[in-house]
Design an enzyme around this catalytic site. Structure first.
Site: not given
Ligand SMILES: Cc1ncc(C[n+]2csc(CCOP(=O)(O)OP(=O)(O)O)c2C)c(N)n1
Length: 562
Positions: A49, A111-112, A161, A476
């Protein structure tokens, strides 16, 4: 003629011009699915979803129309919450239809059952629980009106529902009236005059534009103002594309990973026109030092966003397009009488000097620079593709190194920063524009958050391209660990990676791997030509960083440069 709630719902969607719904069935919505084959509405079955809501959001961002998703009660509904918050933060019109347990069971831990109206109250523009089938048509009409009007946003309609099974006569309301909801569209003419005067007086003006320019379709007015009056333009991530990224007046994005030029320009401007932007902390850095020499004008449709983060001198509550059009009208004569490039000569010269001093650039090492891959995508697509991004370094490099020239062609989770957004959003954009080249620029971490949607893309023959800038890290976060946490790379190394090529093939998509720079362009070319869902797994330099960077809480002038 009497119709069931499910039939009424589908008829309402048709009347709202909905062509496609992204969804996933379950017991609470089975009556709606039972009626779907009798409706002209196309349904895209996702695999999760979260994929449905991001796809609806991507559809909305690309097309400018409301996106719609349909999910069951309980876990189906809660799985959409991240996507609802994503759309809310970025002011994207989506209508979320959730199933609910029968009205007599609500509150019984049936449920749900979850209280999705309660759960999503803080991240929807509005939400409804329909308790009586006779209210249904009205509620759906209002939901679309709210999602699209004023400051757009997500609106949720919870559908028990028994309401879907109950019958009533169908009549679609001709218009919507909501006593307490009257967005201001037209700008106050006195304020417009004031802003026009400020523009005429300013020696170092700057436009800081945001997503509101795109959602109001005000890009032409913005471009007129900037070009006719020789005013340089910077924008937020959400504003990319409202002003052509290849125009000499374009400074690039501002803020944490903005360009040196844009950040220096804001810090030295004597007039900043903020249009449809909300002074997010990623943009302002340390608020007390933001635009210290400028008179600040804030044009926004949402009065509650004015004076929220930064205190501005001249507020102008209005639809951005209408405000820009009013400014254009006021300034038209001055535009032809005054020598604007001459008037701003010193300012434009200074800006040029900043761009020369510290252009957007990167160091090339032995391996493949991620920025090089992004530039290659830009050169091959020449502004003609729809680009989505995941979140992290990939997103910032895409924002920095692509020249986004048109609105609605750069789709990225700005406010919430949702990893896993880009791929399902690309599916939504591809549904809106079946003939377009749609590319998700991804990180190896983010892509795994909604990778299951490969099945959706393949099933519907959607030729979405995923280009993974694969650095084997949650890049990042690793960058922050490197710069501010003594290189303590705790839990950011993605040690076990799937074989993305085999994974693509397992789903019936095509997969390519690139390990050498010389192969980047030929493989991208080949991938972009294929009429299939494609993953291109590019092994980039593992520790490349995004620069410029402003450390959290620092001023815009305190940039770390390459
Ligand atoms: C759902 C979610 N969880 C955690 C984060 C924190 N976060 C921001 S950037 C990042 C790293 C992303 O890694 P990747 O997708 O490999 O991209 P890169 O930065 O290496 O290009 C994280 C964990 C986020 N933004 N969203």
């Amino acid at each position: 003629m009497e119709m069931t709630g499910a039939q009424i719902l589908l008829e309402c969607l048709k009347r709202e011009g909905v062509e496609v719904v992204f969804g996933f069935p379950g017991g609470a919505v089975i009556d709606i699915y039972h009626e779907l084959p009798n409706s002209p509405i196309k349904h895209i079955l996702v695999r999760h979803e979260q994929g449905a809501i991001h796809a609806a959001d991507g559809y909305a961002r690309a097309s400018g129309n409301a996106g719609v998703c349909l999910v069951t009660s309980g876990p189906g509904a809660t799985n959409t919450v991240t996507g609802i918050a994503t759309a809310y933060m970025d002011s994207i019109p989506v209508v979320i239809l959730t199933g609910q347990v029968p009205t007599k069971l609500i509150g019984n831990d049936a449920f749900q059952e979850v209280d999705i109206v309660g759960i999503t109250r803080p991240c929807t523009k509005h939400n409804y629980l329909v308790k009586d089938v006779r209210e249904l048509a009205h509620v759906v009409r209002q939901a679309f009106y709210l999602a699209r009007s004023g400051r757009p946003g997500p609106v949720l309609v919870d559908l028990p529902k028994d309401v879907m099974q109950a019958k009533t006569a169908f009549a679609y309301p001709d218009d919507v009236s909501m006593r307490s909801y009257n967005p201001t569209y037209k700008p106050h003419i006195g304020q417009v005059r004031k802003v026009a005067q400020l523009i005429k007086k300013a020696e170092r003006p700057l436009i800081y534009s945001g997503g509101g320019v795109i959602s109001s379709k005000g890009h032409e007015e913005l471009t007129w103002l900037a070009r006719k009056l020789s005013i340089p333009v910077t924008s937020t991530l959400m504003g990319l594309g409202a002003f052509p990224g290849d125009d000499p007046l374009w400074l690039g994005m501002l803020g944490m990973h903005g360009t040196y030029t844009a950040n220096m320009a804001v810090s030295n401007a004597d007039l900043v026109l903020a249009v449809g932007a909300r002074f997010d902390d990623r943009v302002t850095g340390k608020v007390s030092t933001f635009a210290p020499k400028a008179t600040l004008v804030h044009i926004d449709i949402d009065p509650t966003s004015i004076q929220k983060n930064v205190s501005v001198h001249v507020p102008l509550v209005s639809d951005c397009k209408l405000a820009l059009a009013a400014l254009k009208k006021d300034l038209e004569q001055a535009a032809s009488e005054l020598d604007w490039p001459g008037k701003h000569k010193a300012w434009l010269k200074q800006i040029k000097a900043w761009s020369k001093e510290h252009p957007l650039t990167y160091k090339e090492g032995e391996g493949i620079s991620p920025q090089y891959v992004v530039e290659a995508i830009g050169e091959l697509t020449k502004g003609k593709a729809i680009i989505t991004t995941e979140v992290g370094q990939n997103q910032m490099w895409a924002a920095q190194f692509l020249k986004i020239t048109k609105p609605n062609t750069f789709l990225s989770s700005g406010g919430l920063g949702t990893m896993g957004y880009g791929f399902p959003a690309a599916i939504g954009a591809q549904m809106a524009f079946p003939g377009a080249l749609v590319i998700d620029i991804a990180g190896d971490g983010s892509i795994q958050m909604n990778i299951q949607e490969l099945a959706t893309a393949v099933c519907h023959n959607l030729p979405v391209k995923i280009v993974i800038l694969n650095n084997g890290y949650l890049g990042m976060v690793r960058q922050w660990q490197e710069l501010f946490y003594q290189r303590n790379y705790c839990e950011t190394c993605m040690e076990a990676q799937p074989d993305f090529v085999k994974l693509a093939e397992a789903y019936g998509a095509a997969g390519f791997r690139v390990t050498e720079k010389k192969d980047v362009v030929p493989v991208l070319k080949q991938a972009f030509k294929l009429k299939k869902t494609v993953i291109v797994d590019v092994r980039v330099e593992r520790e490349a960083n995004v620069y410029p960077m402003i450390p959290a809480g620092a001023s815009l002038t305190e940039m770390l440069l390459v």
